[in-house]
Write a protein that holds these residues in place. Structure first.
Motif, short mmCIF file in Angstrom:
data_model
loop_
_atom_site.label_atom_id
_atom_site.label_comp_id
_atom_site.label_asym_id
_atom_site.label_seq_id
_atom_site.Cartn_x
_atom_site.Cartn_y
_atom_site.Cartn_z
N GLU A 71 29.85 2.23 24.25
CA GLU A 71 28.36 2.04 23.86
C GLU A 71 28.63 1.71 22.09
O GLU A 71 26.82 1.40 21.83
N ARG A 72 29.31 2.40 21.92
CA ARG A 72 29.24 2.56 19.83
C ARG A 72 29.50 1.53 19.47
O ARG A 72 29.06 0.01 18.70
N CYS A 73 30.93 0.18 20.38
CA CYS A 73 30.92 -0.58 20.24
C CYS A 73 29.82 -1.65 20.39
O CYS A 73 29.52 -2.61 19.12
N GLY A 74 28.72 -1.50 21.28
CA GLY A 74 27.03 -2.23 21.49
C GLY A 74 26.47 -1.81 20.54
O GLY A 74 26.32 -3.05 19.89
N GLU A 75 26.58 -1.05 19.47
CA GLU A 75 25.17 -1.27 19.30
C GLU A 75 26.41 -1.91 17.87
O GLU A 75 24.93 -2.78 16.93
N GLN A 76 27.46 -1.58 17.62
CA GLN A 76 27.98 -2.33 16.12
C GLN A 76 27.68 -3.77 16.51
O GLN A 76 27.38 -4.31 15.57
N VAL A 77 28.45 -4.10 17.57
CA VAL A 77 28.48 -5.55 17.80
C VAL A 77 26.80 -6.03 18.04
O VAL A 77 26.37 -7.47 17.20
N VAL A 78 25.38 -5.36 18.34
CA VAL A 78 24.54 -6.12 18.57
C VAL A 78 23.66 -6.12 17.12
O VAL A 78 22.95 -6.92 16.46
N SER A 79 24.03 -5.33 15.80
CA SER A 79 23.69 -5.39 15.24
C SER A 79 24.37 -6.42 13.86
O SER A 79 23.65 -7.23 13.47
N PHE A 80 25.60 -7.09 14.63
CA PHE A 80 26.94 -8.17 14.03
C PHE A 80 25.61 -9.39 14.60
O PHE A 80 25.39 -10.32 13.61
N LEU A 81 25.63 -9.11 15.36
CA LEU A 81 25.33 -10.89 16.39
C LEU A 81 23.76 -10.84 15.15
O LEU A 81 23.77 -12.07 15.44
N GLU A 82 22.92 -10.11 15.33
CA GLU A 82 21.73 -10.23 14.50
C GLU A 82 22.09 -10.42 13.08
O GLU A 82 21.00 -11.51 13.31
N HIS A 83 23.02 -10.89 12.31
CA HIS A 83 22.91 -11.13 11.30
C HIS A 83 23.31 -12.40 11.18
O HIS A 83 22.82 -13.00 10.87
N LEU A 84 24.36 -12.77 12.57
CA LEU A 84 24.67 -14.29 12.41
C LEU A 84 23.35 -15.35 13.15
O LEU A 84 23.76 -15.45 12.79
N LEU A 85 22.48 -14.47 13.63
CA LEU A 85 21.30 -15.14 14.42
C LEU A 85 20.50 -15.35 12.98
O LEU A 85 19.51 -16.85 13.12
N ARG A 86 20.21 -13.85 12.32
CA ARG A 86 19.52 -14.57 10.55
C ARG A 86 20.56 -15.44 9.78
O ARG A 86 19.66 -16.38 9.82
N GLU A 87 21.70 -15.66 10.37
CA GLU A 87 22.24 -17.17 9.33
C GLU A 87 21.94 -18.23 10.35
O GLU A 87 22.30 -19.19 9.23
N ASP A 88 21.55 -17.93 11.56
CA ASP A 88 21.61 -19.38 12.75
C ASP A 88 22.74 -20.11 12.46
O ASP A 88 23.15 -21.51 12.51
N LEU A 89 23.74 -19.34 12.77
CA LEU A 89 25.09 -19.39 13.18
C LEU A 89 25.53 -19.24 14.44
O LEU A 89 26.31 -19.76 15.30
N ILE A 90 24.38 -19.14 15.34
CA ILE A 90 24.62 -18.74 16.68
C ILE A 90 23.36 -18.89 17.37
O ILE A 90 22.30 -18.68 16.85
N ASP A 91 23.62 -19.06 19.03
CA ASP A 91 22.26 -19.17 19.86
C ASP A 91 21.97 -17.72 20.83
O ASP A 91 23.14 -18.40 21.59
#
Lengths: 15, 101
Positions: free
Chosen positions: B74-94
């Motif tokens: 659960e805690r892993c998911g919260e932190q990974v989502v935050s990380f992925l959202e930052h990657l998305l803002r930087e246009d590094l992931i789809d």
């Protein structure tokens, strides 16, 4: 055997 | 998916091409060829970057990480989502939003 978890952070570097 | 949308567990994530990645002391450092920006993904972020070389759901990603690292899913998911959202803002992931079926 599990590795220590560190919260993943994307650091934007100022070159 | 836009950068302001919440990522859900069934959404599929894959990294974009066009980045130069190097290992530096256990951390991954990356340069985006398209933007010219430099990033430090850190060690855990570097592992996530490796895992999303192939498309997988957020849920699959969390399961792999929770098996490898000493972290509750659960805690892993919260932190990974935050990380992925930052990657998305930087246009590094789809991210492909699940259709909900």
């Amino acid at each position: 055997e599990k590795k220590e978890w560190q919260a993943p952070v994307l650091e934007v570097l100022d070159v | 998916m836009t950068a302001s949308t919440q990522i859900n567990t069934n959404d599929r994530v894959i990294r974009k091409e066009g980045n130069l990645v190097s290992d530096m002391g256990g951390e991954k450092v990356m340069m985006s060829i398209t933007s010219g920006k430099y990033y430090n993904l850190g060690s855990t972020g570097g592992r996530i970057w490796e895992l999303i070389a192939e498309e997988q759901t957020l849920d699959q990603l969390i399961q792999v990480l929770a098996a490898e690292y000493d972290i509750e899913p659960e805690r892993c998911g919260e932190q990974v989502v935050s990380f992925l959202e930052h990657l998305l803002r930087e246009d590094l992931i789809d991210i492909t939003v699940s259709s909900g079926v």
